[in-house]
Design a protein around this motif. Structure first.
Motif, short mmCIF file in Angstrom:
data_model
loop_
_atom_site.label_atom_id
_atom_site.label_comp_id
_atom_site.label_asym_id
_atom_site.label_seq_id
_atom_site.Cartn_x
_atom_site.Cartn_y
_atom_site.Cartn_z
N ASN A 18 9.42 -38.10 -37.16
CA ASN A 18 9.37 -36.64 -37.23
C ASN A 18 9.08 -36.13 -35.82
O ASN A 18 7.98 -36.32 -35.32
N PRO A 19 10.08 -35.53 -35.17
CA PRO A 19 9.88 -35.08 -33.79
C PRO A 19 8.76 -34.06 -33.67
O PRO A 19 8.54 -33.25 -34.56
N LYS A 20 8.06 -34.12 -32.56
CA LYS A 20 6.97 -33.18 -32.26
C LYS A 20 7.34 -32.41 -31.00
O LYS A 20 8.04 -32.92 -30.13
N GLY A 21 6.88 -31.20 -30.89
CA GLY A 21 7.10 -30.40 -29.70
C GLY A 21 8.38 -29.59 -29.75
O GLY A 21 9.06 -29.54 -30.77
N LYS A 22 8.69 -28.96 -28.62
CA LYS A 22 9.83 -28.03 -28.54
C LYS A 22 10.93 -28.50 -27.59
O LYS A 22 11.89 -27.78 -27.37
N SER A 23 10.78 -29.67 -27.01
CA SER A 23 11.71 -30.09 -25.95
C SER A 23 13.13 -30.33 -26.45
O SER A 23 14.06 -30.32 -25.65
N MET A 24 13.32 -30.54 -27.75
CA MET A 24 14.66 -30.82 -28.26
C MET A 24 15.26 -29.66 -29.06
O MET A 24 16.27 -29.81 -29.73
N LEU A 25 14.64 -28.50 -28.97
CA LEU A 25 15.24 -27.31 -29.59
C LEU A 25 16.55 -26.99 -28.92
O LEU A 25 16.69 -27.23 -27.72
N PRO A 26 17.54 -26.50 -29.56
CA PRO A 26 17.59 -26.05 -30.95
C PRO A 26 18.02 -27.15 -31.94
O PRO A 26 18.07 -26.91 -33.13
N PHE A 27 18.32 -28.33 -31.44
CA PHE A 27 18.89 -29.37 -32.31
C PHE A 27 17.85 -30.09 -33.15
O PHE A 27 18.14 -30.48 -34.28
N LEU A 28 16.66 -30.28 -32.62
CA LEU A 28 15.59 -30.91 -33.38
C LEU A 28 14.38 -30.00 -33.33
O LEU A 28 13.91 -29.63 -32.25
N LYS A 29 13.87 -29.66 -34.51
CA LYS A 29 12.73 -28.76 -34.60
C LYS A 29 11.62 -29.43 -35.40
O LYS A 29 11.87 -30.00 -36.46
#
Length: 157
Positions: A18-29
């Motif tokens: 489960n990804p954490k943080g905002k670094s992969m927005l908008p593809f992973l939230k």
């Protein structure tokens, strides 16, 4: 995240993160997506999302340039480039889970969106827009408030 991730990946060939943080927005939230990470079965390519370890921390970011023994990697919502050695890459994302539905990273629509994000500069344009909005909120909005205050002062005088 700890070394149990590497052990689980070695034992079972894949793991759910489960990804954490905002670094992969908008593809992973965070709290919306999960990913399946597998041991790479083919050479890592441009736009693959990889799990790597750097300074004892596991990170999920996208490959934006491939080299002989290293990769240039960046979060989708970041402009910080990282050079990651091949031996630091632990796995590659093979599926993205969104609202309990699995999507292969080979999904044509997903690949199209990622290509648009990077190739047509949507990433840079979005980041520039964010900076402009922040500046507007910080500077421009204050100027408008000052004009309104001045008008109120003039009316009361």
């Amino acid at each position: 995240m700890n070394d149990s991730m590497k052990i689980q990946l070695d034992l079972y060939g894949q793991l759910n993160i489960n990804p954490k943080g905002k670094s992969m927005l908008p593809f992973l939230k965070e709290n919306r997506n999960a990913v399946i990470v597998s041991i790479p079965k083919r050479p890592i390519k441009k736009y693959d999302i990889v799990l790597y370890k750097q300074n004892d921390v596991y990170i999920l970011h996208r490959v934006i340039k491939t080299g002989k023994r290293a990769y240039v990697i960046c979060g989708d919502n970041s402009n910080v480039l990282e050079k990651v050695k091949e031996q630091n890459i632990i796995g590659v994302v093979t599926e993205i889970i969104s609202f309990n539905k699995k999507y292969s990273v080979d999904n044509l629509f997903l690949k199209f969106c990622v290509k648009l994000w990077y190739e047509l500069g949507f990433k840079k344009a979005t980041m520039l827009l964010k900076k402009c909005l922040k500046r507007y909120k910080r500077v421009g909005h204050n100027e408008e408030n000052n004009k309104l205050k001045n008008k109120k002062i003039q009316k009361t005088s």
